[in-house]
Design a protein around this motif. Structure first.
Motif, PDB file in Angstrom:
ATOM      1  N   ILE A 161       0.695  -1.208  -0.036  1.00 34.07           N
ATOM      2  CA  ILE A 161      -0.077  -0.087  -0.051  1.00 34.07           C
ATOM      3  C   ILE A 161       0.906   1.400  -0.036  1.00 34.07           C
ATOM      4  O   ILE A 161       0.747   2.356  -0.897  1.00 34.07           O
ATOM      5  N   ASP A 162       1.928   1.207   0.759  1.00 42.64           N
ATOM      6  CA  ASP A 162       2.927   2.274   1.049  1.00 42.64           C
ATOM      7  C   ASP A 162       3.527   2.429  -0.391  1.00 42.64           C
ATOM      8  O   ASP A 162       3.742   3.752  -0.832  1.00 42.64           O
ATOM      9  N   LEU A 163       3.997   1.511  -0.911  1.00 44.03           N
ATOM     10  CA  LEU A 163       4.614   1.474  -2.247  1.00 44.03           C
ATOM     11  C   LEU A 163       3.835   2.159  -3.269  1.00 44.03           C
ATOM     12  O   LEU A 163       4.355   2.868  -4.158  1.00 44.03           O
ATOM     13  N   ASP A 164       2.610   1.663  -3.318  1.00 47.75           N
ATOM     14  CA  ASP A 164       1.610   2.135  -4.358  1.00 47.75           C
ATOM     15  C   ASP A 164       1.531   3.510  -4.262  1.00 47.75           C
ATOM     16  O   ASP A 164       1.248   4.532  -5.149  1.00 47.75           O
ATOM     17  N   GLY A 165       1.287   4.213  -2.961  1.00 44.39           N
ATOM     18  CA  GLY A 165       1.122   5.643  -2.650  1.00 44.39           C
ATOM     19  C   GLY A 165       2.486   6.535  -3.157  1.00 44.39           C
ATOM     20  O   GLY A 165       2.435   7.421  -3.713  1.00 44.39           O
ATOM     21  N   LYS A 166       3.711   5.689  -2.832  1.00 47.14           N
ATOM     22  CA  LYS A 166       5.177   6.455  -3.378  1.00 47.14           C
ATOM     23  C   LYS A 166       4.798   6.614  -4.945  1.00 47.14           C
ATOM     24  O   LYS A 166       5.519   7.631  -5.650  1.00 47.14           O
ATOM     25  N   SER A 214       2.424   6.684  -6.812  1.00 50.62           N
ATOM     26  CA  SER A 214       1.663   7.373  -7.362  1.00 50.62           C
ATOM     27  C   SER A 214       2.262   9.013  -7.030  1.00 50.62           C
ATOM     28  O   SER A 214       1.892   9.895  -8.313  1.00 50.62           O
ATOM     29  N   ALA A 215       2.615   9.094  -6.197  1.00 48.39           N
ATOM     30  CA  ALA A 215       3.473  10.703  -5.850  1.00 48.39           C
ATOM     31  C   ALA A 215       4.461  10.827  -7.058  1.00 48.39           C
ATOM     32  O   ALA A 215       4.602  11.925  -7.591  1.00 48.39           O
ATOM     33  N   GLN A 216       4.936   9.787  -7.310  1.00 45.05           N
ATOM     34  CA  GLN A 216       6.125   9.867  -8.263  1.00 45.05           C
ATOM     35  C   GLN A 216       5.548  10.326  -9.587  1.00 45.05           C
ATOM     36  O   GLN A 216       6.075  11.220 -10.494  1.00 45.05           O
ATOM     37  N   ARG A 217       4.468   9.511 -10.067  1.00 42.40           N
ATOM     38  CA  ARG A 217       3.857   9.963 -11.316  1.00 42.40           C
ATOM     39  C   ARG A 217       3.340  11.396 -11.333  1.00 42.40           C
ATOM     40  O   ARG A 217       3.427  11.962 -12.234  1.00 42.40           O
ATOM     41  N   THR A 218       2.707  11.612 -10.131  1.00 42.03           N
ATOM     42  CA  THR A 218       2.062  13.236 -10.064  1.00 42.03           C
ATOM     43  C   THR A 218       3.230  14.179 -10.342  1.00 42.03           C
ATOM     44  O   THR A 218       3.057  15.107 -10.830  1.00 42.03           O
ATOM     45  N   ALA A 219       4.396  13.752  -9.508  1.00 46.58           N
ATOM     46  CA  ALA A 219       5.581  14.680  -9.666  1.00 46.58           C
ATOM     47  C   ALA A 219       5.938  14.880 -10.892  1.00 46.58           C
ATOM     48  O   ALA A 219       6.564  15.825 -11.317  1.00 46.58           O
ATOM     49  N   GLU A 220       6.245  13.864 -11.510  1.00 45.76           N
ATOM     50  CA  GLU A 220       6.736  13.604 -13.002  1.00 45.76           C
ATOM     51  C   GLU A 220       5.967  14.637 -13.904  1.00 45.76           C
ATOM     52  O   GLU A 220       6.443  15.371 -14.796  1.00 45.76           O
ATOM     53  N   ALA A 221       4.412  14.545 -13.773  1.00 46.86           N
ATOM     54  CA  ALA A 221       3.740  15.013 -14.844  1.00 46.86           C
ATOM     55  C   ALA A 221       3.565  16.600 -14.180  1.00 46.86           C
ATOM     56  O   ALA A 221       3.585  17.372 -15.287  1.00 46.86           O
ATOM     57  N   ARG A 222       3.892  17.156 -13.082  1.00 46.47           N
ATOM     58  CA  ARG A 222       3.998  18.547 -12.849  1.00 46.47           C
ATOM     59  C   ARG A 222       5.354  18.735 -13.288  1.00 46.47           C
ATOM     60  O   ARG A 222       5.327  20.111 -13.785  1.00 46.47           O
ATOM     61  N   LEU A 223       6.348  18.225 -13.297  1.00 45.39           N
ATOM     62  CA  LEU A 223       7.524  18.720 -13.746  1.00 45.39           C
ATOM     63  C   LEU A 223       7.356  18.756 -15.220  1.00 45.39           C
ATOM     64  O   LEU A 223       7.907  19.694 -15.817  1.00 45.39           O
ATOM     65  N   ALA A 224       6.940  17.950 -16.244  1.00 45.95           N
ATOM     66  CA  ALA A 224       6.724  17.993 -17.485  1.00 45.95           C
ATOM     67  C   ALA A 224       5.869  19.391 -17.754  1.00 45.95           C
ATOM     68  O   ALA A 224       6.314  20.166 -18.706  1.00 45.95           O
ATOM     69  N   SER A 225       4.841  19.673 -17.054  1.00 45.46           N
ATOM     70  CA  SER A 225       4.031  20.993 -17.259  1.00 45.46           C
ATOM     71  C   SER A 225       4.662  22.102 -17.152  1.00 45.46           C
ATOM     72  O   SER A 225       4.630  22.828 -17.591  1.00 45.46           O
ATOM     73  N   ALA A 266      10.066   5.607  -3.497  1.00 45.26           N
ATOM     74  CA  ALA A 266       9.462   4.206  -4.047  1.00 45.26           C
ATOM     75  C   ALA A 266      10.501   3.233  -3.978  1.00 45.26           C
ATOM     76  O   ALA A 266      10.294   2.153  -3.988  1.00 45.26           O
ATOM     77  N   LYS A 267      11.693   3.649  -4.461  1.00 44.84           N
ATOM     78  CA  LYS A 267      12.792   2.516  -5.015  1.00 44.84           C
ATOM     79  C   LYS A 267      13.238   2.123  -3.654  1.00 44.84           C
ATOM     80  O   LYS A 267      13.381   0.748  -3.231  1.00 44.84           O
ATOM     81  N   LEU A 268      13.206   2.695  -2.309  1.00 46.61           N
ATOM     82  CA  LEU A 268      13.540   2.117  -0.930  1.00 46.61           C
ATOM     83  C   LEU A 268      12.530   1.367  -0.533  1.00 46.61           C
ATOM     84  O   LEU A 268      12.697   0.444  -0.080  1.00 46.61           O
TER      85      LEU A 268
END
Length: 350
Positions: free
Chosen positions: A66-71, A73-84, A180-182
């Motif tokens: 569950i924790d990994l899935d959350g991390k 998801s945060a990674q995908r959100t951050a990467e999308a924000r970075l691209a924008s 997420a890697k940790l």
């Protein structure tokens, strides 16, 4: 007597630490090889101990996932924000390039001593008409210059904001990836440790006789439990409907990480039962302990989610009359047991 002693042993198995939504310590495994058991009671107690450790690790794995899935998801959100943010930075840079030639000409003219004020027009004019013409020209030049300078300043400011947002987004994306890697690495370690525990449990189970396995499985219902009466008296509600679905799985085997329909672990059975009525519950017992609405032990209703042990590492559905429907342990099929056989942690209503 041996069965009672085994149950008491399972009730008093110690669970160290409190499992959170983050990483949870793995119960320590004995360093030596499995000991040779001297009698059936000792064999069953040994199996109960190993099974309890494995169940703790299983629920820790569910929580870590569950924790990994959350991390992630945060990674995908951050990467999308970075691209924008990088797109905004590029757009701001393009606007600066539009204004740069005009601002550059203005700066060059000013450096070379150009005069663009009304006093200068008055001084060099030979007639009133020439003065008006020059002043109109100066107004036009002034307006265009002001627009160019204003646009250049705004574009520069927007570029600075975009650059800072891009930097923050890049940092967030990098941090999310590292987290997420940790978690992923720790999850792999937990899976490896769980497999060692599972191997120990299955080896111990394989050493049991048929009579010992039957003793371990026990009865599907406690003495005096009337499933028909419980079902007939169920009040309408999501909890009672989940219990009714769960009772159809009595007799199914226990298996680590299983969510049915052929086998279950403890939280998997709860997830499956509520899924039958259209409700999605968290995958781990600890996460289930944090959802829904808290319920006092004295206010339990059939179908409430009931948790056990001081780390909430075991879970089942309240079955009425002080009993719980649960996938208890390896070698024991889904059954109804007295809640008194395990230390009560808490209950939630979904």
């Amino acid at each position: 007597m041996a069965s009672q002693k085994m149950k008491r042993s399972m009730c008093t198995a110690l669970a160290t630490g409190v499992l959170s939504l983050t990483l949870v310590a793995i119960p320590a495994m004995p360093a030596s090889a499995d000991p040779v058991v001297a009698n059936p009671t000792e064999a069953l107690e040994r199996l109960a101990e190993l099974s309890r450790q494995s169940e703790q690790t299983t629920e820790a794995l569910h929580n870590a996932q569950i924790d990994l899935d959350g991390k992630q998801s945060a990674q995908r959100t951050a990467e999308a924000r970075l691209a924008s943010d990088r797109e905004l930075l590029a757009a701001a840079g393009a606007r600066i390039d539009q204004f740069r030639p005009a601002v550059g000409k203005l700066a060059a003219a000013s450096y070379q001593g150009a005069r663009t004020n009304r006093l200068y027009a008055l001084m060099v004019s030979d007639s009133p008409q020439q003065l008006l013409d020059q002043m109109s020209a100066l107004d036009a030049i002034s307006n265009e210059t002001a627009k160019a300078v204003s646009g250049f300043k705004q574009a520069t400011s927007e570029a600075a904001v975009a650059a800072e947002a891009s930097r923050v987004s890049a940092d967030a994306a990098r941090a999310a990836t590292e987290q997420a890697k940790l978690v992923s690495d720790e999850l792999q370690n937990k899976q490896s440790e769980l497999q060692k525990q599972i191997d120990s449990v299955t080896r111990a189970f394989d050493q049991l006789t048929g009579a010992e396995r039957a003793q371990l499985a026990g009865s599907p219902f406690p003495a005096g439990f009337d499933a028909g009466r419980i079902l007939a008296n169920l009040a309408p509600g999501s909890g009672s409907a989940a219990l009714q679905a769960g009772l159809t799985q009595v007799g199914k085997p226990y298996s680590w990480g299983a969510t049915g329909p052929d086998a279950f672990d403890c939280s998997g059975l709860v997830v499956w039962a509520y899924k039958q009525i259209g409700k999605v519950l968290p995958r781990s017992s600890q996460a289930q302990a944090g959802g829904g609405t808290p319920v006092d032990k004295g206010q339990l209703q059939p179908g409430d989610v009931v948790l056990f042990y001081n780390d909430a590492s075991h879970v089942g559905l309240y079955a009425g009359d002080g009993n719980v429907l649960h996938a208890s342990t390896y070698g024991t099929p889904v059954k109804v047991d007295s809640m008194a056989s395990m230390p009560f942690y808490g209950a939630r209503r979904y």
